[in-house]
Design an enzyme around this catalytic site. Structure first.
Site, PDB file in Angstrom:
ATOM      1  N   GLU A   1       2.797  58.287 -14.765  1.00  0.00           N
ATOM      2  CA  GLU A   1       2.206  58.374 -13.309  1.00  0.00           C
ATOM      3  C   GLU A   1       2.655  57.674 -12.361  1.00  0.00           C
ATOM      4  O   GLU A   1       2.884  57.773 -11.270  1.00  0.00           O
ATOM      5  CB  GLU A   1       0.612  58.297 -13.505  1.00  0.00           C
TER       6      GLU A   1
ATOM      7  N   LYS B   1      12.884  60.367  -7.996  1.00  0.00           N
ATOM      8  CA  LYS B   1      11.617  60.830  -8.149  1.00  0.00           C
ATOM      9  C   LYS B   1      11.373  62.179  -7.636  1.00  0.00           C
ATOM     10  O   LYS B   1      10.653  63.097  -8.145  1.00  0.00           O
ATOM     11  CB  LYS B   1      10.650  60.191  -6.925  1.00  0.00           C
TER      12      LYS B   1
HETATM   13  N1  HSE Z   1      11.412  50.652  -3.761  1.00  0.00           N
HETATM   14  C1  HSE Z   1      10.481  51.615  -3.850  1.00  0.00           C
HETATM   15  C2  HSE Z   1      10.115  51.835  -2.620  1.00  0.00           C
HETATM   16  C3  HSE Z   1       9.295  51.387  -4.682  1.00  0.00           C
HETATM   17  O1  HSE Z   1      10.636  51.244  -1.522  1.00  0.00           O
HETATM   18  O2  HSE Z   1       9.137  52.915  -2.494  1.00  0.00           O
HETATM   19  C4  HSE Z   1       9.731  51.589  -6.229  1.00  0.00           C
HETATM   20  O3  HSE Z   1      10.123  53.010  -6.389  1.00  0.00           O
END
Ligand code: HSE
Length: 430
Positions: A131, A207
């Site tokens: 998650e 993601k």
């Molecule tokens: N570096 C990412 C962000 C957080 O700025 O959302 C980790 O995935």
């Protein structure tokens, strides 16, 4: 309380890991009651045992022997918060093959080797939860994996990178340039000293691959995601967007193709109407807008990074693993049965904004319009701002395929009357 303790090995103990250890301690009684058994941390694997990790992390649990830690037969679950592909991949495969469940926040690993990890979890009858890998604290993967398992998701539109959202928010609200907004984000600790993974869209692309896989029951890897970052977004683009009632956001877009047999997954900056629910997501917040056939439109909003928010998601996964173990079962396995074709970005259809610098004389508009017509791209609005011998054109198209728009841009660049194609941005959210 209740059953045998759930014995946890932690790999990595930075900002998130030390917060996981702290929360496991301060919430021990509640967590034990929710699981039906205590959760005990039995070892913490780190590169540098001597580094200061604050009072919450017992030094006697630290070890630099990560391989030995995941091989311990008394460890029920390995929580991986180290990041990166190796040695995380090898360690987690070893844990799964030994019969330990895994909780990880490692988006890059899942986006590249998710199938291998899921296969190992299935083969050994253990859990794999992640998650925290997408949008930090926001409960998002469990809703996609479980709550929406009875529905048909058609599109996922997300702001899944806080650093770039902070930069674009500053550019919109204070008129800052990209480099000034980036420097501000670095000073506040939102952006890394090397911001490449965030500003070039790589973090969001990993993601997007995970979200698309869950939403469409199809294996999607990082290589399937078309990725453009925000380094080319100019203050002028932000001004034009504002004048059009829009805001520029870095979006992760996962959608079904019109024929329903394929999907397209892309990350790029795009204009969004200010009336769209995602347009109001400011600063370092994340949000994901899901469209599905039965549920309609849903939005998930919250903090996408940081120690406590990410630890919240990790603890939720740990509770799930503990409950499954006591019940003698497993959480949901990988669902990739649909096996939809991942289509090239050229087939994606969206609207476009183009800013052109042109000569201001008879026939220019006709030549420009003819270029759009010849490529079967229909113009929705066109505004001209004449400045004597030169003019600025702002054109918004109806929906068109990426490949058709690319031909329009190439052809426009070949016209004598077009001095520059100054900006091209997609327009989403309508
Ligand atoms: N570096 C990412 C962000 C957080 O700025 O959302 C980790 O995935």
């Amino acid at each position: 309380m209740g059953g045998q303790p759930l014995r946890v090995a932690l790999l990595g103990c930075g900002v998130v890991g030390s917060e996981v250890v702290r929360l496991l301690d301060v919430q021990a009684e509640d967590l034990a009651a929710r699981v039906g058994a205590p959760i005990d941390v039995v070892g913490i694997g780190v590169r540098d045992v001597a580094a200061d990790r604050g009072p919450a992390v017992p030094p006697d649990l630290l070890s630099s022997d990560l391989t030995g830690l995941v091989a311990r037969p008394d460890v029920d679950v390995v929580v991986e918060l180290m990041g990166g592909i190796e040695p995380a991949r090898t360690l987690l495969l070893a844990a799964l093959r030994r019969g330990a469940s895994v909780v990880t926040a490692n988006k890059a690993l899942l986006a590249e080797h998710g199938a291998e990890l899921h296969e190992a979890a299935d083969a050994h009858g253990v859990d794999l939860y992640y998650e925290a890998a997408v949008a930090g604290a926001i409960p998002l993967l469990r809703p996609l994996r479980e709550s929406l398992a009875g529905d048909t998701v058609t599109r996922v539109l997300g702001i899944v990178n806080g650093t770039t959202n902070y930069i674009l928010t500053r550019m919109d609200e204070s008129g800052a340039s990209f480099s000034d907004a980036l420097a501000e984000a670095q000073a506040l600790g939102y952006a890394e000293a090397d911001p490449t993974a965030d500003v070039e869209g790589h973090d969001a692309a990993a993601k997007a691959a995970i979200l698309a896989g869950l939403a469409f029951h199809t294996r999607v890897t990082l290589g399937d995601v078309h990725c453009e970052g925000i380094t080319g977004v100019q203050a002028h683009d932000v001004d034009v967007a504002r004048a059009m009632g829009h805001v520029i956001k870095l979006l992760a877009i996962c959608e079904r193709s019109a024929d329903g047999r394929g999907i397209c997954v892309r990350v790029h900056p795009a204009m969004l109407p200010r009336t769209h629910p995602l347009a109001g997501v400011r600063e370092a917040y994340n949000a994901v807008f899901v469209e599905s056939e039965a549920a309609g439109q849903l939005m998930f909003y919250g903090r996408g990074a940081g120690g406590s928010p990410t630890a919240s998601a990790v603890l939720g996964d740990l509770v799930a693993v503990g409950r499954n173990r006591l019940a003698g079962g497993r959480g949901p396995r990988e669902s990739a049965y649909a096996d939809l074709e991942v289509r090239p970005v050229g087939e994606a259809r969206t609207r476009y904004y183009l800013g052109l610098d042109v000569a201001d004389r008879a026939g220019v508009l006709a030549a420009v319009a003819q270029t759009f017509a010849a490529n079967d791209v229909s113009i929705e609005t066109l505004r001209q701002d004449g400045r004597g011998d030169a003019a600025a054109l702002v054109i918004v198209t109806h929906k068109a395929a990426e490949e058709a728009l690319a031909r329009v841009v190439a052809d426009l660049r070949g016209l004598d009357v077009v001095r520059a194609v100054a900006s091209v941005l997609r327009v989403e959210g309508e």
